[in-house]
Design an enzyme around this catalytic site. Structure first.
Site, PDB file in Angstrom:
ATOM      1  N   ASP A 212       8.178 106.409 120.527  1.00  0.00           N
ATOM      2  CA  ASP A 212       7.213 105.315 120.545  1.00  0.00           C
ATOM      3  C   ASP A 212       7.515 104.339 121.697  1.00  0.00           C
ATOM      4  O   ASP A 212       8.689 104.082 122.015  1.00  0.00           O
ATOM      5  CB  ASP A 212       7.326 104.567 119.208  1.00  0.00           C
ATOM      6  CG  ASP A 212       6.420 103.370 119.113  1.00  0.00           C
ATOM      7  OD1 ASP A 212       5.202 103.574 119.042  1.00  0.00           O
ATOM      8  OD2 ASP A 212       6.925 102.227 119.137  1.00  0.00           O
ATOM      9  N   GLU A 248       5.546 108.463 124.344  1.00  0.00           N
ATOM     10  CA  GLU A 248       4.291 107.726 124.382  1.00  0.00           C
ATOM     11  C   GLU A 248       4.322 106.796 125.584  1.00  0.00           C
ATOM     12  O   GLU A 248       5.038 105.799 125.606  1.00  0.00           O
ATOM     13  CB  GLU A 248       4.062 106.919 123.096  1.00  0.00           C
ATOM     14  CG  GLU A 248       2.668 106.338 123.032  1.00  0.00           C
ATOM     15  CD  GLU A 248       2.641 104.874 122.658  1.00  0.00           C
ATOM     16  OE1 GLU A 248       3.718 104.284 122.498  1.00  0.00           O
ATOM     17  OE2 GLU A 248       1.547 104.312 122.537  1.00  0.00           O
TER      18      GLU A 248
HETATM   19  C1  QV4 Z   1       1.924  88.792 117.062  1.00  0.00           C
HETATM   20  C2  QV4 Z   1       1.460  88.219 118.396  1.00  0.00           C
HETATM   21  C3  QV4 Z   1       2.633  88.100 119.347  1.00  0.00           C
HETATM   22  C4  QV4 Z   1       3.723  87.269 118.701  1.00  0.00           C
HETATM   23  C5  QV4 Z   1       4.169  87.981 117.422  1.00  0.00           C
HETATM   24  C6  QV4 Z   1       5.264  87.190 116.728  1.00  0.00           C
HETATM   25  O1  QV4 Z   1       0.480  89.098 118.963  1.00  0.00           O
HETATM   26  O2  QV4 Z   1       2.199  87.515 120.569  1.00  0.00           O
HETATM   27  O3  QV4 Z   1       4.831  87.123 119.582  1.00  0.00           O
HETATM   28  O4  QV4 Z   1       3.052  88.109 116.518  1.00  0.00           O
HETATM   29  O5  QV4 Z   1       5.794  88.039 115.706  1.00  0.00           O
HETATM   30  C7  QV4 Z   1       1.643  93.675 115.145  1.00  0.00           C
HETATM   31  C8  QV4 Z   1       0.462  92.713 115.255  1.00  0.00           C
HETATM   32  C9  QV4 Z   1       0.689  91.737 116.416  1.00  0.00           C
HETATM   33  C10 QV4 Z   1       2.027  90.991 116.186  1.00  0.00           C
HETATM   34  C11 QV4 Z   1       3.140  92.066 116.097  1.00  0.00           C
HETATM   35  C12 QV4 Z   1       4.516  91.445 115.872  1.00  0.00           C
HETATM   36  O6  QV4 Z   1      -0.728  93.461 115.515  1.00  0.00           O
HETATM   37  O7  QV4 Z   1      -0.378  90.796 116.457  1.00  0.00           O
HETATM   38  O8  QV4 Z   1       2.288  90.151 117.315  1.00  0.00           O
HETATM   39  O9  QV4 Z   1       2.859  92.980 115.028  1.00  0.00           O
HETATM   40  O10 QV4 Z   1       4.509  90.708 114.698  1.00  0.00           O
HETATM   41  C13 QV4 Z   1       1.434  98.765 116.482  1.00  0.00           C
HETATM   42  C14 QV4 Z   1       0.136  97.934 116.552  1.00  0.00           C
HETATM   43  C15 QV4 Z   1       0.409  96.498 116.950  1.00  0.00           C
HETATM   44  C16 QV4 Z   1       1.458  95.912 116.005  1.00  0.00           C
HETATM   45  C17 QV4 Z   1       2.736  96.749 116.185  1.00  0.00           C
HETATM   46  C18 QV4 Z   1       3.897  96.204 115.372  1.00  0.00           C
HETATM   47  O11 QV4 Z   1      -0.721  98.533 117.536  1.00  0.00           O
HETATM   48  O12 QV4 Z   1      -0.800  95.752 116.829  1.00  0.00           O
HETATM   49  O13 QV4 Z   1       1.696  94.512 116.330  1.00  0.00           O
HETATM   50  O14 QV4 Z   1       2.461  98.094 115.738  1.00  0.00           O
HETATM   51  O15 QV4 Z   1       3.542  96.096 114.013  1.00  0.00           O
HETATM   52  C19 QV4 Z   1       0.784  99.195 124.351  1.00  0.00           C
HETATM   53  C20 QV4 Z   1       2.110  99.953 124.384  1.00  0.00           C
HETATM   54  C21 QV4 Z   1       2.100 101.149 123.462  1.00  0.00           C
HETATM   55  C22 QV4 Z   1       1.645 100.743 122.063  1.00  0.00           C
HETATM   56  C23 QV4 Z   1       0.248 100.100 122.179  1.00  0.00           C
HETATM   57  C24 QV4 Z   1      -0.295  99.673 120.833  1.00  0.00           C
HETATM   58  O16 QV4 Z   1       2.389 100.392 125.719  1.00  0.00           O
HETATM   59  O17 QV4 Z   1       3.412 101.713 123.386  1.00  0.00           O
HETATM   60  O18 QV4 Z   1       0.326  98.955 123.014  1.00  0.00           O
HETATM   61  N1  QV4 Z   1       1.636 101.881 121.148  1.00  0.00           N
HETATM   62  C25 QV4 Z   1       2.796 102.079 120.261  1.00  0.00           C
HETATM   63  C26 QV4 Z   1       2.365 102.529 118.869  1.00  0.00           C
HETATM   64  C27 QV4 Z   1       1.632 101.380 118.169  1.00  0.00           C
HETATM   65  C28 QV4 Z   1       2.617 100.250 117.903  1.00  0.00           C
HETATM   66  C29 QV4 Z   1       3.598 100.094 118.988  1.00  0.00           C
HETATM   67  C30 QV4 Z   1       3.652 100.898 120.091  1.00  0.00           C
HETATM   68  C31 QV4 Z   1       4.705  99.135 118.727  1.00  0.00           C
HETATM   69  O19 QV4 Z   1       1.516 103.654 118.979  1.00  0.00           O
HETATM   70  O20 QV4 Z   1       1.053 101.803 116.944  1.00  0.00           O
HETATM   71  O21 QV4 Z   1       1.891  98.992 117.799  1.00  0.00           O
HETATM   72  O22 QV4 Z   1       5.667  99.899 118.018  1.00  0.00           O
HETATM   73  O23 QV4 Z   1      -0.178  99.917 125.044  1.00  0.00           O
END
Ligand code: QV4
Ligand code: CA
Length: 511
Positions: A212, A248
């Site tokens: 990831d 990824e």
């Molecule tokens: C929020 C604010 C931040 C703040 C934070 C404080 O946005 O600015 O600092 O709170 O805690 C969730 C929430 C998000 C929150 C975050 C942390 O949606 O609003 O931040 O948690 O609390 C998945 C979801 C995200 C989720 C994350 C962790 O898509 O929305 O964030 O899980 O729960 C990029 C990357 C790529 C990524 C993609 C989504 O290059 O690698 O974005 N894809 C992978 C996974 C994806 C996952 C992550 C990465 C993180 O496929 O499912 O994100 O592991 O393109």
């Protein structure tokens, strides 16, 4: 002897690109958010009999329990520890799943979340899937253990500590991705701790990993922990087999970080594939299927033997990650089946089929405000996957991998494996056809008028069952029959209003 030595060395250095699938199986399915006990059952009752080579499972490690919003699917991307303990099940259930799937030749690939721990804004406590204590504020994760030494805080140069620009390769690797506490992967302790987690899974019997958020780790740091990984468990894999690695990395072009930086570690997700194919099948921006004649590297995608491909994934089917509005999903069923059919028939890349849960999509100003909704559940407990008499799934599990058109194209890909891309035909618009050597042939009609023409299939003469409109059951076609005459010619007629305006035939569906 020298040749044998050379081959064995070559074998080793290719291995992290090799999914080690059994019996010529050529695709995997992402059973997103499924419980371990249901995956074990699905391996035995459906995936093995229908030629699936493996399953990508959701992150098996302990994660934050988020109650606002209520148990979002993305809480599983906020690790608290590397204990095998999540809403999908505990370690015993995980071990049972791996053994039962491996025993029927269906591999398990784990979604490894190792770039970060939980969000910086999450409150301290024991709200976690295994009850472990953690304190994001003080960077304290005693159940690993990780402490403030093990995070990138000092390294990140942005005031917000977040990634503020994807044009700065240092921010992308060393700062918080969406607020997630960023691990210091240059430290040997962190590398060894991650390797120990992955080796625990390898020793249980998994075949490899989706890594990831790879874009957010330096390729060299990743290589450091990947080089520490054990060979696969010889109960199910050959001596010296290396874990299959697919990273990824979202690279649609336009950013300094490129997929190719990661080729040394293993395969890489090719996000251009789904984004472009969706645009073509939707006929947006003047795109048309006739342009698919040079699909693959001809469209500036990465080399086929480095690519992990898919039409949609768990992020972009709900507007997260990359691909935008062009991405086709189960919500667009008719076009989606065509896109998945095209992906599985074409030789490019190693293919992954998505298997989703339904959620109450609700758009406000073009944004699905329910994009966070987690898996079907009873008070937080993930619901079992029930199977109906017609082999579809209940309890709001979509089970795209069980749709006849998709299941049969997974089999088609196995039958034509290794055969060249041949006999391309198009009408200059959205009617196209192509073959795979003398083993298979597929025809699409995505125009607004009927397709009616003779085509060179490259197949031996005989009567074939179309595996899109039906099946071959006891030497009888339940759907359309296609008659291939001597010299491989056959007549195809596809209405533009057909339920599924495409036909696929192969030598294992020949009467
Ligand atoms: C929020 C604010 C931040 C703040 C934070 C404080 O946005 O600015 O600092 O709170 O805690 C969730 C929430 C998000 C929150 C975050 C942390 O949606 O609003 O931040 O948690 O609390 C998945 C979801 C995200 C989720 C994350 C962790 O898509 O929305 O964030 O899980 O729960 C990029 C990357 C790529 C990524 C993609 C989504 O290059 O690698 O974005 N894809 C992978 C996974 C994806 C996952 C992550 C990465 C993180 O496929 O499912 O994100 O592991 O393109
Ligand atoms: Ca990072």
């Amino acid at each position: 002897m020298k040749l044998l030595l050379l081959l064995s060395v070559l074998g080793v250095c290719w291995a992290q690109y090799d999914p080690h699938t059994k019996y010529g199986r050529t695709s995997i399915v992402h059973l997103f958010e499924w419980r371990w006990d249901d995956i074990a059952l699905e391996c035995e009752r459906y995936l093995a009999p229908n030629g699936y080579g493996g399953v990508q499972v959701s992150p098996p490690n302990e994660n934050v329990v988020i109650n606002n919003p209520s148990r979002p699917w993305w809480e599983r991307y906020q690790p608290v520890s590397y204990k095998i303990c999540s809403r999908s099940g505990n370690e015993d259930e995980f071990r049972d799943m791996v053994k039962r799937c491996n025993d029927v030749g269906v591999n398990i690939y784990v979604d490894a979340v190792v770039n970060h721990m939980c969000g910086s804004g999450v409150s301290a406590g024991t709200s976690s899937t295994c009850g472990s204590y953690y304190n994001p504020g003080s960077r304290d994760f005693p159940a690993v253990p990780y402490s403030s030494w093990d995070f990138n805080d000092g390294k990140c140069k942005t005031r917000s500590e977040e990634i503020e620009s994807y044009n700065d390769i240092y921010q992308v690797r060393d700062c918080h991705l969406s607020g997630l506490l960023d691990l210091a992967l240059e430290k040997d302790y962190v590398r060894s701790t991650i390797a120990a987690y992955l080796n625990h899974l390898i020793d249980i019997g998994v075949a490899g990993f989706r890594i990831d958020a790879s874009k957010h780790m330096w390729p060299g740091d990743m290589k450091a922990f990947l080089d520490k990984l054990h060979n696969l468990n010889t109960t199910w894999f050959p001596q010296g087999a290396r874990p299959f690695i697919y990273q990824e990395v979202i690279d649609l072009g336009g950013e300094p970080i490129k997929s190719s930086e990661y080729f040394g570690n293993g395969r890489v997700t090719e996000f251009k594939f789904g984004a472009k194919l969706g645009t073509v099948i939707r006929k947006w921006n003047g795109e048309k299927m006739a342009y698919l004649k040079n699909w693959g590297e001809g469209w500036a995608f990465m080399p086929s033997d480095r690519a992990l491909v898919f039409v949609d994934n768990h992020d972009n089917q709900r507007g997260h990650g990359a691909g935008g509005a062009s991405i086709l999903t189960f919500w667009d069923a008719r076009l989606y089946k065509m896109a998945v059919g095209f992906m599985l028939a074409h030789p490019y890349g190693f293919t992954r089929v998505m298997s989703s849960f339904r959620w109450p999509r609700y758009f406000e100003n073009g944004q699905d405000v329910n994009d966070w909704v987690g898996p079907p559940n009873d008070n937080g407990v993930i619901k079992r996957v029930t199977v109906n008499a017609d082999s579809t799934c209940g309890n709001d599990w979509v089970c795209e991998h069980r749709w006849r058109q998709i299941r049969n194209m997974v089999i088609f890909r196995n039958v034509v494996n290794g055969q060249d891309f041949t006999n391309w035909w198009d009408n200059g618009s959205n009617q196209v056809a192509f073959g795979r050597g003398n083993k298979g042939f597929i025809v699409f009609n995505n125009d607004d008028w009927a397709l009616s023409t003779n085509l060179q299939t490259g197949l031996p003469a005989g009567t074939y069952c179309d595996v899109i409109s039906g099946d071959k059951i006891h030497n009888h076609c339940t759907g359309i029959e296609i008659y291939v005459r001597s010299h491989g010619l056959a007549y195809f007629s596809i209405s533009n209003t057909a339920e599924d305006p495409f036909i696929a035939i192969h030598v294992d569906a020949k009467l």
